[in-house]
Design a protein around this motif. Structure first.
Motif: not given
Length: 749
Positions: A357, A361, A364-365, A701, A706
């Motif tokens: 993971e 975040d 990564n987004r 996922e 994402f």
């Protein structure tokens, strides 16, 4: 001559001179000339050792041996004659010392040097032939050892007794009793009795998506990859070319993995000074986490053109009970929840399940939104290359996509570096105690970055095979299967035999074929792997075992063998008795997959003759009702349509994934058209898992998991405005061009 030998010779001469000076008598002085007396009484002058360094060691050792022999004999004579007693009377005897003169030494050395040069010339002429003979002898010796191991397996599987001529007893010391040895033999027999391979495999994965009939404990006995050194191609190159120095390999590691300008390389080198613990002497140390904690890389090395970062992009997380339950509820929608929980508790005793993971975040987004926009919404290769070049250098989906673009454009030089960088991202996130042995680490396929790790390994295997590192590629196939041996999401069982055979790992194929990991379900005993077992026995000279394995293969895959018998072996069509592939899409794809590499494996005329003759015999026996086939081979079409998480209309989904990723034109042409039209076939995520219900949307996922929808809409709006502005500029320039042409035409008139 070595310096040690020269010092020894000098000390002996000094000792001899001192002894003679003490033992010289008046009688001796009368018989010895003045020159000799002076030369012996004076201490030996130190010689210039470096003047003799250019001589060959072997020739000097011969000279030294002769000189030392004379010196030692002289000393013994002196000690004997110093106080000789004959009739209890002392007698003085004159002594003469015969030391070789300088001219004699030079003649002797030149003579020995000529002999040594002639010897080297003969060795250089025969060097190539001797190296070839050594390689052939090594291959023969390796085959002999493999034959011996297979014979031991046969004896154990047949009688349960170890062959007394083998080396199994070397594990026991002389102090151990016979009862301990018998106990060892009984455990070996019990092991083989438990894993006795069936002649006909009855279980089908279609009707057991929970793998309830597979013994989980058998994974501990399955040999996958536990040595990370074998995953480095340099290890194989050292074995293939033993004259490669460590310095040469270090120079290779210091090179850049992709094309980069010298100015950019200097900037990266400056950044390396700011990031602590980046690379190290062996290129395997990287900082990971707060405080610059050092993380040791297992199967990758840091390259000079990689941008130093203080922390990784991914983290490895152990799955919780609730996450495992959600995963199994998606996989087994019909089973009871209590039954699934019991299976999970049983699996956790033997297996650790993880997922990758992102650590950040937000970053990564942003990178994933940009990637989705440039790949799916508005494909733009230049923008994608700019993404991994400046904004997100370790964005795995972008690295894989750019590597694929480079291959299609004919630029294979950068592909290996991009794939190594993608592997580095996962290696940096790997926990220290992880081993790829199917129990220490398994990665469920429902998680997006787990699927990226699978895809990275698959494409890296192809690159290794193109570079000639087939043994390293075969080790990576073991890793790929160990990550999820029950589901096998990329169909490793359909192609791993190819790399194992190219690396001459026949014994591993045979041992693997006897385990439940290949025999528990019919779908696991693939046609390509079963043919690989037959070929392995042939390579080892075990004709009887090859015939038995071909019979087992015939019972499971008779239609595929019938098609091969006609197309490649020019067999008799009348013997097939209706055993054809027909409209079975699964058999057709599997047949095309193996046919693409059949000629690379079955080269020898003896092997092809064996295959033709034995298939003729088997088809004749089947026509005479002497052989019974598996129930699934009794019809050629798809009678009962199965569509679960592992199948798409009776076609194994892992077979479809492998067929698409192989990019073989003949294989991809055999894929039904509904797969392309009704399912998601992305290059960065081929046939991702499909949700069975609304709840599964939050469990599985995908790339959309994402992506920030607002950022995506804003980026699309900005992209639309840019395109509109560019269209206006083009239109304006076109109008100006038309007006200019009209004015020129009017002026000409």
């Amino acid at each position: 001559m070595s310096s040690r030998a020269l010092r020894k010779l000098q000390n002996d001469e000094e000792l001899l001179a001192s002894i003679l000076s003490k033992s010289t008598s008046p009688a001796l002085s009368n018989d010895v000339t003045d020159d000799e007396t002076v030369s012996l009484s004076k201490p030996a002058q130190p010689q210039n050792i470096f003047a003799l360094m250019n001589q060959d060691d072997e020739d000097d050792e011969k000279d030294l041996g002769t000189g030392d022999h004379d010196i030692f004999n002289t000393k013994s004579d002196v000690n004997h004659r110093e106080n000789p007693q004959v009739d209890n009377k002392k007698i003085n005897v004159p002594v003469k010392i015969y030391l070789p003169s300088k001219s004699q030494k030079s003649k002797r050395r030149s003579k020995n040097k000529k002999k040594h040069e002639n010897k080297n010339k003969k060795q250089s002429k025969n060097g190539i032939s001797n190296s070839i003979k050594d390689d052939e002898e090594f291959d023969k010796l390796l085959l002999q050892y493999q034959k011996k191991d297979i014979q031991n397996l046969k004896n154990l599987n047949g009688t349960g007794n170890i062959n007394p001529n083998n080396n199994e007893d070397e594990f026991f010391t002389a102090s151990e009793s016979e009862t301990d040895i018998n106990k060892f033999n009984s455990t070996k027999k019990e092991w083989f009795d438990n894993y006795k391979t069936p002649n006909v495999i009855v279980n089908e994965l279609k009707y057991d998506v929970g793998f309830t009939k597979f013994p989980i404990s058998s994974l501990k006995d399955t040999k996958f990859n536990t040595d990370f050194k074998k995953l480095d191609p340099h290890t194989e190159f050292k074995l293939l070319f033993d004259d490669i120095s460590v310095k040469s390999l270090d120079d290779i590691d210091s090179l850049s993995s992709t094309s980069i300008s010298p100015q950019q390389l200097k900037q990266i080198q400056r950044l390396r000074r700011l990031v602590r613990n980046w690379g190290g002497k062996d290129h395997r140390s990287v900082p990971n986490g707060p405080g610059g904690n050092v993380h040791r890389l297992q199967f990758t090395k840091v390259r000079n053109d990689w941008l130093p970062t203080p922390r990784g992009e991914l983290a490895m997380k152990l799955l919780t009970d609730s996450e495992l339950l959600d995963w199994q509820l998606w996989q087994r929608p019909i089973d009871w929840k209590d039954t699934i929980q019991e299976d999970i508790n049983r699996w956790k005793k033997n297996i650790n399940f993880y997922k990758f993971e992102p650590l950040n975040d937000e970053l990564n987004r942003k990178a994933m939104t940009e990637f989705y926009l440039n790949v799916i919404t508005h494909p733009d290769h230049e923008a994608l290359i700019n993404l991994i070049a400046s904004q997100a250098p370790y964005h795995v989906p972008g690295l894989l996509q750019v590597a694929l673009i480079a291959v299609r454009q004919g630029d294979k030089s950068n592909t290996n570096g991009l794939l190594q960088r993608a592997l580095f991202v996962f290696d940096r996130a790997l926990k220290h105690n992880i081993l790829f042995n199917s129990t220490s680490c398994q990665l469920p396929y429902i998680y997006f970055f787990n699927r990226q790790f699978y895809l990275t390994i698959f494409r890296y295997i192809l690159v290794l095979a193109q570079r000639g590192a087939v043994a390293t590629a075969s080790e990576w196939t073991k890793v790929l299967l160990s990550l999820n041996p029950m589901e096998d999401p990329l169909g490793c069982r359909y192609f791993m035999d190819h790399y194992l055979l190219l690396s001459n790992d026949y014994q591993y194929i045979i041992e693997l074929s006897k385990l439940p990991i290949m025999n528990c379900y019919k779908e696991w005993y693939t046609w390509g792997f079963s043919m690989g077992v037959v070929l392995s026995y042939l390579k080892l000279g075990e004709i009887e075992c090859a015939e038995n394995e071909l019979l087992k293969c015939f019972k499971q895959h008779a239609p595929l063998l019938g098609q091969l018998y006609i197309e490649k072996l020019a067999g008799d069509v009348t013997l097939l008795n209706g055993l054809t592939i027909g409209d079975n899409a699964s058999n057709l794809i599997e047949y095309k997959v193996y046919l693409a590499r059949f000629s690379l494996l079955w080269k020898s005329s003896k092997e092809l003759t064996f295959l033709h003759n034995n298939l003729t015999k088997l088809f004749t026996h089947y026509k005479d009702d002497k052989i019974k086939l598996a129930a699934s081979n009794l019809f050629s079409g798809n009678k009962i349509e199965i569509d679960n998480v592992f199948y798409i209309k009776n076609i194994p989904i892992n077979l479809l994934r492998f067929a698409i990723l192989s990019e073989e034109s003949s294989v991809m042409a055999s894929i039904p058209s509904f797969v392309w039209s009704d399912y998601e076939v992305y290059e960065f995520d081929v046939l991702p898992p499909r949700p069975n219900s609304k709840e599964d949307i939050y469990v599985i996922e995908t790339v959309k998991s994402f992506i920030d929808e607002k950022d995506l809409l804003n980026a699309q709006a900005m992209r639309a405005q840019d395109e509109e502005l560019m269209n206006q500029i083009r239109q304006l320039s076109l109008n100006q061009y038309i007006e200019a042409n009209e004015m020129n035409q009017f002026s000409n008139e």
